[in-house]
Design a protein around this motif. Structure first.
Motif, PDB file in Angstrom:
ATOM      1  N   THR A   1       0.829  -1.202   0.000  1.00 38.13           N
ATOM      2  CA  THR A   1       0.000   0.000   0.000  1.00 38.13           C
ATOM      3  C   THR A   1       0.865   1.254   0.000  1.00 38.13           C
ATOM      4  OG1 THR A   1      -1.736  -1.165   1.214  1.00 38.13           O
ATOM      5  CG2 THR A   1      -1.830   1.230   1.220  1.00 38.13           C
ATOM      6  N   GLU A   2       1.920   1.270   0.818  1.00 33.63           N
ATOM      7  CA  GLU A   2       2.825   2.415   0.846  1.00 33.63           C
ATOM      8  C   GLU A   2       3.493   2.616  -0.507  1.00 33.63           C
ATOM      9  OE1 GLU A   2       5.376   1.489   4.181  1.00 33.63           O
ATOM     10  OE2 GLU A   2       4.310   2.945   5.434  1.00 33.63           O
TER      11      GLU A   2
ATOM     12  N   GLY B   1      -7.396   8.332  -4.683  1.00 33.11           N
ATOM     13  CA  GLY B   1      -6.810   8.350  -3.354  1.00 33.11           C
ATOM     14  C   GLY B   1      -6.297   9.694  -2.885  1.00 33.11           C
ATOM     15  N   VAL B   2      -6.401  10.746  -3.698  1.00 34.25           N
ATOM     16  CA  VAL B   2      -5.954  12.082  -3.271  1.00 34.25           C
ATOM     17  C   VAL B   2      -7.119  12.721  -2.514  1.00 34.25           C
ATOM     18  CG1 VAL B   2      -4.988  14.290  -3.977  1.00 34.25           C
ATOM     19  CG2 VAL B   2      -4.512  12.239  -5.328  1.00 34.25           C
ATOM     20  N   GLU B   3      -7.022  12.766  -1.190  1.00 29.59           N
ATOM     21  CA  GLU B   3      -8.147  13.278  -0.411  1.00 29.59           C
ATOM     22  C   GLU B   3      -7.954  14.720   0.047  1.00 29.59           C
ATOM     23  OE1 GLU B   3      -8.893  11.009   3.068  1.00 29.59           O
ATOM     24  OE2 GLU B   3      -6.959  11.419   4.005  1.00 29.59           O
ATOM     25  N   ARG B   4      -6.756  15.264  -0.132  1.00 28.52           N
ATOM     26  CA  ARG B   4      -6.555  16.664   0.243  1.00 28.52           C
ATOM     27  C   ARG B   4      -5.413  17.252  -0.573  1.00 28.52           C
ATOM     28  NH1 ARG B   4      -8.495  19.859   4.220  1.00 28.52           N
ATOM     29  NH2 ARG B   4      -7.307  21.764   4.574  1.00 28.52           N
TER      30      ARG B   4
ATOM     31  N   GLN C   1      -2.265  14.952   0.294  1.00 27.02           N
ATOM     32  CA  GLN C   1      -2.503  13.878   1.268  1.00 27.02           C
ATOM     33  C   GLN C   1      -3.227  12.753   0.555  1.00 27.02           C
ATOM     34  OE1 GLN C   1      -3.826  14.787   5.363  1.00 27.02           O
ATOM     35  NE2 GLN C   1      -5.510  13.359   5.008  1.00 27.02           N
ATOM     36  N   LEU C   2      -2.583  11.583   0.526  1.00 26.48           N
ATOM     37  CA  LEU C   2      -3.141  10.424  -0.166  1.00 26.48           C
ATOM     38  C   LEU C   2      -3.509   9.341   0.822  1.00 26.48           C
ATOM     39  CD1 LEU C   2      -1.527  11.889  -2.525  1.00 26.48           C
ATOM     40  CD2 LEU C   2      -1.335   9.634  -3.559  1.00 26.48           C
ATOM     41  N   ARG C   3      -4.498   8.549   0.463  1.00 30.07           N
ATOM     42  CA  ARG C   3      -4.869   7.379   1.252  1.00 30.07           C
ATOM     43  C   ARG C   3      -5.149   6.218   0.301  1.00 30.07           C
ATOM     44  NH1 ARG C   3     -11.333   8.010   2.702  1.00 30.07           N
ATOM     45  NH2 ARG C   3     -11.946   6.626   1.002  1.00 30.07           N
ATOM     46  N   ASN C   4      -5.104   5.000   0.844  1.00 32.74           N
ATOM     47  CA  ASN C   4      -5.484   3.860   0.011  1.00 32.74           C
ATOM     48  C   ASN C   4      -6.987   3.896  -0.244  1.00 32.74           C
ATOM     49  OD1 ASN C   4      -5.612   3.279   2.858  1.00 32.74           O
ATOM     50  ND2 ASN C   4      -6.087   1.170   2.343  1.00 32.74           N
ATOM     51  N   THR C   5      -7.410   3.352  -1.368  1.00 34.83           N
ATOM     52  CA  THR C   5      -8.811   3.440  -1.772  1.00 34.83           C
ATOM     53  C   THR C   5      -9.512   2.099  -1.678  1.00 34.83           C
ATOM     54  OG1 THR C   5      -8.289   3.010  -4.081  1.00 34.83           O
ATOM     55  CG2 THR C   5      -8.247   5.302  -3.371  1.00 34.83           C
ATOM     56  N   ALA C   6     -10.825   2.154  -1.641  1.00 37.89           N
ATOM     57  CA  ALA C   6     -11.616   0.936  -1.500  1.00 37.89           C
ATOM     58  C   ALA C   6     -11.455   0.021  -2.694  1.00 37.89           C
ATOM     59  CB  ALA C   6     -13.093   1.300  -1.311  1.00 37.89           C
ATOM     60  N   SER C   7     -11.269   0.586  -3.877  1.00 38.68           N
ATOM     61  CA  SER C   7     -11.206  -0.245  -5.071  1.00 38.68           C
ATOM     62  C   SER C   7      -9.848  -0.903  -5.258  1.00 38.68           C
ATOM     63  CB  SER C   7     -11.527   0.592  -6.310  1.00 38.68           C
ATOM     64  OG  SER C   7     -10.530   1.578  -6.500  1.00 38.68           O
TER      65      SER C   7
ATOM     66  N   TYR D   1      -7.625   3.429   7.090  1.00 36.89           N
ATOM     67  CA  TYR D   1      -6.938   3.778   5.854  1.00 36.89           C
ATOM     68  C   TYR D   1      -5.506   4.228   6.156  1.00 36.89           C
ATOM     69  CZ  TYR D   1     -11.330   3.736   3.236  1.00 36.89           C
ATOM     70  OH  TYR D   1     -12.493   3.354   2.627  1.00 36.89           O
ATOM     71  N   LEU D   2      -4.601   3.847   5.293  1.00 38.22           N
ATOM     72  CA  LEU D   2      -3.224   4.312   5.378  1.00 38.22           C
ATOM     73  C   LEU D   2      -3.134   5.664   4.699  1.00 38.22           C
ATOM     74  CD1 LEU D   2      -0.276   3.450   6.208  1.00 38.22           C
ATOM     75  CD2 LEU D   2       0.013   2.811   3.814  1.00 38.22           C
ATOM     76  N   ARG D   3      -2.507   6.639   5.348  1.00 34.60           N
ATOM     77  CA  ARG D   3      -2.385   7.980   4.794  1.00 34.60           C
ATOM     78  C   ARG D   3      -0.929   8.433   4.820  1.00 34.60           C
ATOM     79  NH1 ARG D   3      -7.486   7.975   7.155  1.00 34.60           N
ATOM     80  NH2 ARG D   3      -9.108   8.999   5.892  1.00 34.60           N
TER      81      ARG D   3
END
Length: 334
Positions: free
Chosen positions: A52-53, A230-233, A281-287, A317-319
């Protein structure tokens, strides 16, 4: 008849394990199997987090690379020369004297397709958005062929019609009237969308201009498209000079601070900007990797936000955050 002691000896030789011995063996087996399963689970969990990282790092590298390329182009305009024109640039892209970059703290308040000089912002603590403008050509964009002609494109690959009026003036000693050629204006708007996305999670989107009305100057935009999952911010800060012609960065400010402190300068205030600092700020996504959420715990759930404050992810979620500072080269050349 065999002696009694001989039969008794054979019975002892054929006897099995006692219940106590069996229970001890089972217990030892359970402990060994449990240890093996724990090692496997730990290795699997660590592997999922590492994968994921790696995915987040790759997505961030691609996204920052795209934004860096776009921001470096901000304010670009071609140089025109003899015999029909003086050696000049289409300064600031058009006669309104607009800057090539515009940020919005909290996102754009109206729509992402509002005229560049009319953009208003939500402000507050929500994620930011960015508008970038430059003269597009077949060298600084990925061109497409339409009607046998190679055309420049916007941020999502739609071709841009060369319909924007130039601020340059034609001069010639040849009889007759010359018309300054129109050019293709790239006006790309980057923002975060959290619902209705292909991945089901937050994504970076872009919508770009495709033409400009030759009479009214109104820009027509194409269809918004996702750029990266995955880009949430996206947080933006801008290095500003002490004047609209300065070349030394005096401070870093948010878009809201620029709009407030230099409000009297109307559109000119954004000519102060020399650099743009982008934090994603990225996080892993559901898909892509929902299965790894069960592995996000303890130290892996901790991350630093765009304000460099340590946070703890409580939703599984990993961020991770990524930062880059980009120089507006065309601003210094004007």
């Amino acid at each position: 008849m065999k002696p009694l002691h001989t039969s008794f000896t054979r019975m002892r030789q054929q006897a099995g394990r006692t219940l106590l011995e069996l229970m001890i063996s089972i217990t030892i087996g359970i402990v060994v199997i449990g240890a093996a399963m724990a090692i496997y689970a730990g290795t699997s969990s660590s592997s999922k987090v590492s994968e994921t990282e790696a995915r987040l790092n790759e997505n961030a590298t691609i996204t920052l690379g795209l934004l860096q390329q776009q921001i470096r182009l901000a304010g670009y305009s071609a140089i025109m020369g003899p015999p029909n024109f003086p050696v000049t640039q289409r300064k600031n892209l058009d006669s309104t004297g607009s800057s090539g970059v515009r940020g919005c703290t909290g996102g754009m308040a109206t729509t992402n397709t509002t005229a560049f000089n009319d953009i208003t912002c939500n402000n507050g603590t929500a994620t930011h958005s960015l508008a970038v403008r430059y003269e597009a050509d077949t060298s600084n964009t990925i061109p497409v062929t339409s009607g046998g002609v190679l055309l420049p494109t916007n941020c999502v690959g739609e071709n841009i019609t060369a319909s924007t009026l130039s601020s340059a003036t034609a001069t010639t000693t040849i009889a007759g009237t010359l018309t300054v050629p129109r050019y293709a204006l790239a006006d790309n708007r980057y923002y975060i969308q959290t619902t209705g996305t292909p991945s089901g999670g937050p994504e970076l989107y872009c919508v770009g201009a495709i033409s400009t009305n030759t009479t009214t100057g109104i820009v027509t935009f194409g269809t918004p498209q996702p750029i990266m999952e995955g880009v949430e911010r996206m947080d933006l800060s801008f290095g500003v000079s002490t004047s609209t012609t300065g070349t030394i960065t005096a401070a870093y400010m948010t878009a809201e601070a620029i709009d407030t402190q230099f409000a009297a300068e109307t559109t000119d205030r954004w000519k102060r900007v020399l650099t743009v600092r982008v934090c994603l700020q990225l996080r892993n996504t559901a898909s892509s990797d929902l299965s790894s959420r069960s592995a996000i715990s303890g130290d892996t759930s901790k991350y630093y936000d765009c304000n460099n404050a340590q946070q703890n992810s409580t939703d599984g979620y990993l961020r991770r955050t990524y930062t880059s500072t980009i120089l507006l080269k065309n601003r210094l050349q004007q």
